[in-house]
Design a protein around this motif. Structure first.
Motif, PDB file in Angstrom:
ATOM      1  N   LEU A   1     -54.672  19.233 -25.841  1.00 29.14           N
ATOM      2  CA  LEU A   1     -53.843  20.137 -26.529  1.00 29.14           C
ATOM      3  C   LEU A   1     -52.349  20.192 -25.760  1.00 29.14           C
ATOM      4  O   LEU A   1     -51.192  20.292 -26.257  1.00 29.14           O
ATOM      5  N   ASN A   2     -52.631  20.311 -24.236  1.00 27.73           N
ATOM      6  CA  ASN A   2     -51.114  20.318 -23.520  1.00 27.73           C
ATOM      7  C   ASN A   2     -50.327  19.014 -23.923  1.00 27.73           C
ATOM      8  O   ASN A   2     -49.227  18.854 -23.993  1.00 27.73           O
ATOM      9  N   LEU A   3     -51.202  18.006 -23.822  1.00 27.26           N
ATOM     10  CA  LEU A   3     -50.462  16.480 -23.896  1.00 27.26           C
ATOM     11  C   LEU A   3     -49.759  16.520 -25.603  1.00 27.26           C
ATOM     12  O   LEU A   3     -48.871  15.935 -25.763  1.00 27.26           O
ATOM     13  N   ALA A   4     -50.472  17.197 -26.334  1.00 31.12           N
ATOM     14  CA  ALA A   4     -49.953  17.159 -27.806  1.00 31.12           C
ATOM     15  C   ALA A   4     -48.711  18.141 -27.815  1.00 31.12           C
ATOM     16  O   ALA A   4     -47.804  17.625 -28.561  1.00 31.12           O
ATOM     17  N   PHE A   5     -48.462  18.867 -27.094  1.00 36.63           N
ATOM     18  CA  PHE A   5     -47.331  19.697 -26.867  1.00 36.63           C
ATOM     19  C   PHE A   5     -46.254  19.350 -25.800  1.00 36.63           C
ATOM     20  O   PHE A   5     -45.449  20.011 -25.637  1.00 36.63           O
ATOM     21  N   GLN A   6     -46.541  18.055 -25.148  1.00 33.81           N
ATOM     22  CA  GLN A   6     -45.690  17.927 -24.211  1.00 33.81           C
ATOM     23  C   GLN A   6     -44.077  17.636 -24.551  1.00 33.81           C
ATOM     24  O   GLN A   6     -43.290  18.147 -23.778  1.00 33.81           O
ATOM     25  N   SER A   7     -43.911  17.135 -25.597  1.00 36.02           N
ATOM     26  CA  SER A   7     -42.366  16.850 -26.119  1.00 36.02           C
ATOM     27  C   SER A   7     -41.637  18.208 -26.320  1.00 36.02           C
ATOM     28  O   SER A   7     -40.475  18.277 -26.532  1.00 36.02           O
ATOM     29  N   SER A   8     -42.774  19.357 -26.746  1.00 35.47           N
ATOM     30  CA  SER A   8     -42.081  20.800 -26.930  1.00 35.47           C
ATOM     31  C   SER A   8     -41.159  21.174 -25.675  1.00 35.47           C
ATOM     32  O   SER A   8     -40.405  22.037 -25.673  1.00 35.47           O
ATOM     33  N   ALA A   9     -41.479  20.468 -24.505  1.00 34.13           N
ATOM     34  CA  ALA A   9     -40.836  21.172 -23.476  1.00 34.13           C
ATOM     35  C   ALA A   9     -39.543  20.395 -23.122  1.00 34.13           C
ATOM     36  O   ALA A   9     -39.016  20.682 -22.134  1.00 34.13           O
ATOM     37  N   TYR A  10     -39.225  19.302 -23.598  1.00 34.52           N
ATOM     38  CA  TYR A  10     -38.143  18.612 -23.424  1.00 34.52           C
ATOM     39  C   TYR A  10     -37.641  17.623 -24.577  1.00 34.52           C
ATOM     40  O   TYR A  10     -38.421  16.794 -25.130  1.00 34.52           O
ATOM     41  N   TRP A  11     -36.679  18.131 -24.879  1.00 33.04           N
ATOM     42  CA  TRP A  11     -36.156  17.563 -26.306  1.00 33.04           C
ATOM     43  C   TRP A  11     -35.782  15.920 -26.152  1.00 33.04           C
ATOM     44  O   TRP A  11     -35.988  15.287 -27.250  1.00 33.04           O
ATOM     45  N   ILE A  12     -35.652  15.497 -25.111  1.00 34.48           N
ATOM     46  CA  ILE A  12     -35.506  14.057 -24.938  1.00 34.48           C
ATOM     47  C   ILE A  12     -36.693  13.424 -25.240  1.00 34.48           C
ATOM     48  O   ILE A  12     -36.805  12.156 -25.852  1.00 34.48           O
ATOM     49  N   PHE A  13     -38.004  13.861 -24.924  1.00 36.21           N
ATOM     50  CA  PHE A  13     -39.182  13.275 -25.361  1.00 36.21           C
ATOM     51  C   PHE A  13     -39.271  13.333 -26.862  1.00 36.21           C
ATOM     52  O   PHE A  13     -39.851  12.447 -27.224  1.00 36.21           O
ATOM     53  N   ARG A  14     -38.968  14.509 -27.371  1.00 32.71           N
ATOM     54  CA  ARG A  14     -38.975  14.387 -29.008  1.00 32.71           C
ATOM     55  C   ARG A  14     -38.137  13.421 -29.727  1.00 32.71           C
ATOM     56  O   ARG A  14     -38.451  12.963 -31.025  1.00 32.71           O
ATOM     57  N   THR A  15     -37.366  12.828 -29.339  1.00 30.71           N
ATOM     58  CA  THR A  15     -36.264  11.979 -29.679  1.00 30.71           C
ATOM     59  C   THR A  15     -36.493  10.572 -29.605  1.00 30.71           C
ATOM     60  O   THR A  15     -35.613   9.774 -29.601  1.00 30.71           O
ATOM     61  N   GLY A  16     -37.573  10.117 -28.783  1.00 31.18           N
ATOM     62  CA  GLY A  16     -37.708   8.717 -28.985  1.00 31.18           C
ATOM     63  C   GLY A  16     -37.259   8.056 -27.577  1.00 31.18           C
ATOM     64  O   GLY A  16     -37.080   6.911 -27.254  1.00 31.18           O
ATOM     65  N   ALA A  17     -37.023   8.874 -26.448  1.00 31.23           N
ATOM     66  CA  ALA A  17     -36.418   8.231 -25.141  1.00 31.23           C
ATOM     67  C   ALA A  17     -37.457   7.173 -24.542  1.00 31.23           C
ATOM     68  O   ALA A  17     -37.097   6.206 -24.135  1.00 31.23           O
ATOM     69  N   VAL A  18     -38.687   7.642 -24.333  1.00 31.10           N
ATOM     70  CA  VAL A  18     -39.552   6.778 -23.865  1.00 31.10           C
ATOM     71  C   VAL A  18     -39.650   5.479 -24.512  1.00 31.10           C
ATOM     72  O   VAL A  18     -39.922   4.309 -23.829  1.00 31.10           O
ATOM     73  N   LYS A  19     -39.666   5.341 -25.813  1.00 28.55           N
ATOM     74  CA  LYS A  19     -39.918   4.054 -26.653  1.00 28.55           C
ATOM     75  C   LYS A  19     -38.538   3.349 -26.384  1.00 28.55           C
ATOM     76  O   LYS A  19     -38.617   2.136 -26.004  1.00 28.55           O
ATOM     77  N   LYS A  20     -37.355   3.930 -26.058  1.00 30.82           N
ATOM     78  CA  LYS A  20     -36.224   3.337 -25.893  1.00 30.82           C
ATOM     79  C   LYS A  20     -36.128   2.713 -24.644  1.00 30.82           C
ATOM     80  O   LYS A  20     -35.633   1.559 -24.293  1.00 30.82           O
ATOM     81  N   VAL A  21     -36.694   3.350 -23.454  1.00 32.55           N
ATOM     82  CA  VAL A  21     -36.901   2.890 -22.243  1.00 32.55           C
ATOM     83  C   VAL A  21     -37.766   1.501 -22.336  1.00 32.55           C
ATOM     84  O   VAL A  21     -37.458   0.292 -21.777  1.00 32.55           O
TER      85      VAL A  21
END
Length: 684
Positions: free
Chosen positions: A521-541
């Motif tokens: 559950l925590n991992l499912a909401f990880q992106s809630s804490a950081y908008w950059i995670f929600r917008t695909g930054a890790v995929k771009k890396v």
């Protein structure tokens, strides 16, 4: 049919999970959840396990060791070899120093040696920031000398770490593997270049000034937080000066692994099994803010590691093992204060716990040296701030200290004055957006999900002191300002007693399933804490290995313009008319934001001016050569006014534009030199 004692225990253990289910269904804020990052993390976890399986065929490694190797290799590839090498050298030198502090009798010696050594290194650099001695060759000589001088101790530390790792894995191989996978997912924040607002406006300033100038300007006139507690930024600066490139991610990986080691040892010191200790590690790594802090430079990341280390020192038997623990406790307490003044609310309850535990057995002979060590570690930023501005905690409590560098008022953030009440644990969990720049669930679900374990820990003699300390450390900062990130180190401390309480209530299998559910559950909401995670930054890396231009275009285009400017005009003085991302310019960037009390006073008059003459005079007075406009301008007519000055448009990137201003008369005094307080300390 009456409940049996066993059934009652299970019911209590799972009571928090029932409340979490109610909150997920009943809270309207939960509708803001984004599923994309959860799927991304699942794919990354499977990819890590797949690569680990291949590695196991090549080398005789355990699953946990193979996954850890994959995590480190991914970081090496995506964060860069120079950054990781510099962080590794800093860590080795820190452990060399720490080997003098922590004796061989300590089971947690590698982690404690690393954290104590980092604090001592940061102290040495912190007290000498104004001196022009901070160069790569100087750092290299000192750090390599430490490694060489203490090479025998480092070999012993390496063996102890290896043996401890093998024993910990052998005792619970499946939970160890799961915990390392979750740590790997948290470490994805270390892959990113520095993109967070506060880092670009403030924290990066110290590393870039040491790297470019060889000293720190200590200038609160251009950034009011410049003299705030700086240990975290100093450690980042040491690695960056050594690497010759930004090393934030690699340093954060060190903090993350040190925190994981400390929480494992703390769990074991309270008689938790190896499996439960690994579960504590996984719960810590699963918190959304753990991954977010790994992507930035905020003090709560290293603060959590030092809070765990200090608690670990006190959880042991201080007087029985000699005065070293008192000295180590003083260093860790000093490090917490050197990271953030509000961490006094962590030091205070742990200090009371220590005094209650040792009572009359306190080794008084070691007390003066220990207090002096603590003051030296904690004091550099406060001493500089008091000497230079009259306020040791600038800009805090300026109504009392009346420094000229900030309005005569106490700093406060009105957005996060929501009120402190008994419902705070619930609203912090399910309406987190009221308390943080994130979405609901940003703080994770452990406060509610492990409520039964918390209640059980309060009646457990071994877990109760840490539970009380964790509760105070978690909620006392929220009394002053209800900001979710401030609660994170205390929440990390609470994980150990809360999970120990669950372990006392339920069977190992039942408790494990409860923990796995909360981790997912925590991992499912990880992106809630950081908008950059929600917008695909890790995929771009991952898809742009070794290239960060696309990431910077989308999240911090000013950094690309600064790179161009540094190569073409390294003496440029830049006024930022949008986002105040001035830190990377090492003292040559200026902003109208409230950070700069002097320029901020001109803002309203310039915004209301009917002609461009006031802006022209202002630019000439301060000697600005360029302007960067990005995002929303600080007032609507600013872009129009810049064009009216006959400024030349040099380049654009993303939503940021660089303008070259027409040359004007030379200022009577170089504004950078005039405001450079550091030089006043070391130049005649």
């Amino acid at each position: 049919m009456p409940l049996t004692l066993h059934s009652s225990r299970i019911l209590l253990a799972f009571s928090g999970c029932g409340l979490v289910a109610v909150g997920l269904i009943a809270s309207p804020a939960m509708a803001t959840w984004h599923s994309g990052r959860a799927l991304e993390l699942a794919i990354l976890a499977l990819l890590a396990l797949g690569l680990a399986a291949l590695l196991r065929k090549v080398a005789q490694l355990s699953w946990a060791s193979a996954v850890l190797a994959v995590v480190v290799a991914a970081h090496l590839l995506l964060a860069g070899p120079w950054a990781l090498a510099a962080a590794a050298l800093v860590s080795a030198a820190a452990m060399a120093l720490g080997s003098w502090i922590v004796p061989e009798s300590s089971r947690a010696r590698p982690a404690l040696a690393l954290l104590s050594g980092l604090a001592v290194l940061g102290t040495a650099v912190g007290w000498t920031l104004s001196l022009p001695i901070h160069h790569r060759w100087a750092y290299g000589i000192v750090l390599i000398a430490l490694v060489v001088i203490r090479r025998a101790a480092l070999v012993e530390l390496a063996r102890a770490a290896r043996d401890g790792w093998r024993e910990a894995i052998a005792a619970s191989p499946r939970m160890a593997t799961a915990a390392v996978v979750v740590l790997g997912l948290a470490s994805t924040g270390t892959w990113l270049p520095t993109l967070q607002f506060d880092d670009l406006a403030y924290h990066l300033g110290l590393p870039f000034q040491l790297a470019e100038l060889g000293y720190y300007r200590l200038d609160p006139s251009t950034q009011v937080w410049a003299l705030a507690p700086w240990l975290g930024d100093v450690i980042q600066a040491i690695a960056q000066v050594l690497a010759g490139v930004e090393a934030r991610g690699s340093v954060n990986l060190i903090w993350l692994l040190a925190g994981a080691s400390a929480i494992w040892s703390l769990s074991r010191s309270l008689l938790a099994s190896a499996g439960h200790a690994w579960m504590s590690v996984a719960l810590f790594a699963s918190l959304p803010l753990t991954a977010t802090l790994a992507g930035g430079m905020q003090a709560e990341g290293p603060g959590a590691s030092y809070a765990l280390a200090l608690a670990l020192i006190v959880a042991g038997h201080v007087p029985q093992e000699g005065p070293w623990r008192l000295r180590a406790a003083a260093i860790f307490a000093g490090a917490l204060l050197a990271l953030k003044v509000s961490f006094a609310l962590i030091v205070l309850p742990i200090g009371i716990w220590l005094l209650m535990k040792v009572r009359a057995r306190l080794p008084l002979a070691a007390l003066p040296v220990s207090l002096l060590l603590g003051l030296l570690v904690a004091g550099s930023s406060y001493a500089h701030a008091w000497l230079l501005t009259g306020n040791p905690v600038l800009p805090l409590y300026n109504a009392s200290f009346a420094s000229d560098y900030f309005p005569i008022e106490n700093f406060r953030h009105s957005i996060y004055q929501q009120g402190f009440d008994l419902a705070l644990p619930w609203t912090l969990t399910f309406e987190t957006g009221r308390y943080y720049e994130g979405l609901a669930g940003s703080a994770g679900f452990l406060l509610i999900g492990l409520l039964g374990g918390l209640l059980a820990s309060l009646v457990d003699r071994s877990a109760r002191p840490l539970a009380l300390v964790g509760l105070f450390a978690c909620f006392a900062p929220l009394w002053f300002m209800q900001y979710a990130r401030y609660a994170h180190p205390g929440m990390v401390l609470l994980i150990v007693p809360m999970w120990l309480g669950v372990a006392r209530l339920a069977t190992a299998r039942t408790a494990t399933w409860l923990g796995i559910g909360l981790i997912c559950l925590n991992l499912a909401f990880q992106s809630s804490a950081y908008w950059i995670f929600r917008t695909g930054a890790v995929k771009k890396v991952l898809t742009n290995v070794g290239r960060d231009a696309e990431l910077l275009r989308d999240y911090a285009p000013e950094r690309m313009l600064i790179r161009r400017l540094n190569s073409s005009d390294p003496d440029a003085r830049v006024l930022f008319g949008g986002r105040p991302f001035i830190a990377e310019l090492a003292g040559r960037g200026f902003t109208f934001h409230w950070y700069d009390h002097q320029l901020n006073r001109h803002r309203d008059a310039l915004a209301k001016a009917e002609s461009t003459e006031p802006l022209t005079n202002f630019i000439h007075e301060f000697g600005f050569t360029h302007v960067i406009l990005s995002g929303e301008p600080l007032w609507p007519r600013l872009p129009e006014q810049i064009e009216a000055l006959r400024a030349e448009r040099v380049d654009s990137y993303g939503d940021a534009t660089l303008w070259r201003l027409p040359p004007g008369p030379e200022p009577a005094i170089d504004p950078v030199v005039a405001r450079d307080l550091a030089r006043r300390l070391w130049q005649p």
